[in-house]
Scaffold this motif. Structure first.
Motif, short mmCIF file in Angstrom:
data_model
loop_
_atom_site.label_atom_id
_atom_site.label_comp_id
_atom_site.label_asym_id
_atom_site.label_seq_id
_atom_site.Cartn_x
_atom_site.Cartn_y
_atom_site.Cartn_z
N ILE A 39 3.29 18.53 -5.16
CA ILE A 39 2.41 19.79 -4.87
C ILE A 39 1.18 18.87 -3.72
O ILE A 39 0.44 19.30 -2.69
CB ILE A 39 0.96 20.48 -5.67
N ALA A 40 1.35 17.43 -4.25
CA ALA A 40 -0.28 17.24 -3.86
C ALA A 40 0.17 16.80 -2.35
O ALA A 40 -0.29 16.08 -1.20
CB ALA A 40 -0.68 15.83 -4.53
N MET A 41 1.33 16.38 -2.32
CA MET A 41 1.80 15.68 -1.12
C MET A 41 1.80 16.88 0.45
O MET A 41 1.82 17.27 1.25
CB MET A 41 3.35 15.49 -1.48
N GLU A 42 2.76 18.27 -0.26
CA GLU A 42 2.14 19.16 0.11
C GLU A 42 0.77 19.75 0.91
O GLU A 42 0.87 19.80 2.42
CB GLU A 42 3.10 20.48 -0.08
N SER B 101 -3.69 19.49 5.03
CA SER B 101 -5.02 19.89 4.93
C SER B 101 -5.14 18.97 6.32
O SER B 101 -4.76 18.03 6.43
CB SER B 101 -5.29 18.63 3.95
N GLU B 102 -6.60 19.54 6.80
CA GLU B 102 -6.93 19.47 8.19
C GLU B 102 -7.51 18.03 7.91
O GLU B 102 -8.27 16.73 8.85
CB GLU B 102 -7.90 20.05 8.52
N ALA C 28 4.84 15.79 -13.74
CA ALA C 28 4.17 15.05 -12.50
C ALA C 28 5.07 14.80 -11.77
O ALA C 28 4.73 14.78 -10.31
CB ALA C 28 3.99 13.30 -13.27
N VAL C 29 6.24 14.93 -11.82
CA VAL C 29 7.11 15.32 -10.43
C VAL C 29 6.59 16.55 -9.33
O VAL C 29 6.31 16.83 -8.02
CB VAL C 29 8.52 15.83 -10.45
N GLY D 164 -3.70 9.41 -2.25
CA GLY D 164 -3.74 9.14 -3.51
C GLY D 164 -2.28 8.28 -4.65
O GLY D 164 -1.91 8.89 -3.72
N GLU D 165 -2.91 8.35 -5.57
CA GLU D 165 -2.74 7.69 -6.45
C GLU D 165 -0.71 8.93 -6.81
O GLU D 165 -1.09 9.61 -7.43
CB GLU D 165 -2.55 6.51 -7.58
N ARG D 166 -0.23 8.29 -6.99
CA ARG D 166 1.46 8.94 -7.54
C ARG D 166 1.30 9.17 -9.09
O ARG D 166 0.52 8.11 -9.80
CB ARG D 166 2.85 9.29 -6.84
N LEU D 167 1.52 10.08 -9.73
CA LEU D 167 1.67 9.87 -11.02
C LEU D 167 2.21 9.78 -11.80
O LEU D 167 4.00 9.96 -10.64
CB LEU D 167 1.28 11.51 -11.35
#
Length: 160
Positions: free
Chosen positions: A110-113, A118-119, A104-105, A128-131
């Motif tokens: 990865i999702a934050m980066e 992302s354009e 999850a970390v 989005g919701e964090r795990l």
């Protein structure tokens, strides 16, 4: 109403159940001051959260098995089931659940980066919701929880 009262008295008189519940409650409460000592921040949500020091999973199942040692004896199949159950829960808390937290970390990072690069990431757009990252336990957390459960299980097994 008498049936409910009889039921509640039966639960209250169940030594092994009361030992397990007490161990879980005690360890969950202990997470608050331990978290404060390590981070210098009070986090009252630790009472209801998974993971952290000490392991309430370990405390609960060890207290259950220990109290059953006194109640039904070490040769009872019920005691044997409790010991196997405790071993599985403790293994799972330190293995699979801890690794899921580590994943999850990484996924959150990865999702934050990705969202930063992302354009389509527009200012003010909700993320989005964090795990949940704290899921399992380090070995020391499991051992300390197990020791707390052992002490509580002995106390309940001898005096409840």
């Amino acid at each position: 109403m008498p049936d409910l009262l009889h039921f509640l008295q039966g639960l209250w008189g169940n030594t092994a159940l009361m030992a397990a519940i007490c161990a879980i409650v005690v360890t969950q409460i202990l997470k608050i001051p331990i978290h404060f000592v390590t981070t210098r921040a009070w986090d009252w949500s630790r009472v209801f959260g998974a993971g952290g020091m000490p392991s309430s999973h370990s405390a609960g199942v060890v207290a259950l098995a220990t109290a059953l040692w006194f109640v039904v004896g070490p040769t009872s199949p019920i005691f044997a089931v409790a010991v196997v159950f405790a071993a599985i829960v403790m293994y799972d808390a330190g293995g699979i659940r801890r690794h899921a937290g580590e994943h999850a970390v990484l996924l959150n990072r990865i999702a934050m980066e990705f969202s930063q690069r992302s354009e389509s990431a527009v200012a003010g757009q909700p993320e989005g919701e964090r795990l949940k990252e704290i899921l399992g336990h380090e070995p020391a957390e499991i051992v300390v929880g197990g020791l707390i459960g052992l002490v509580i299980g002995i106390a309940f097994g001898r005096w409840w």
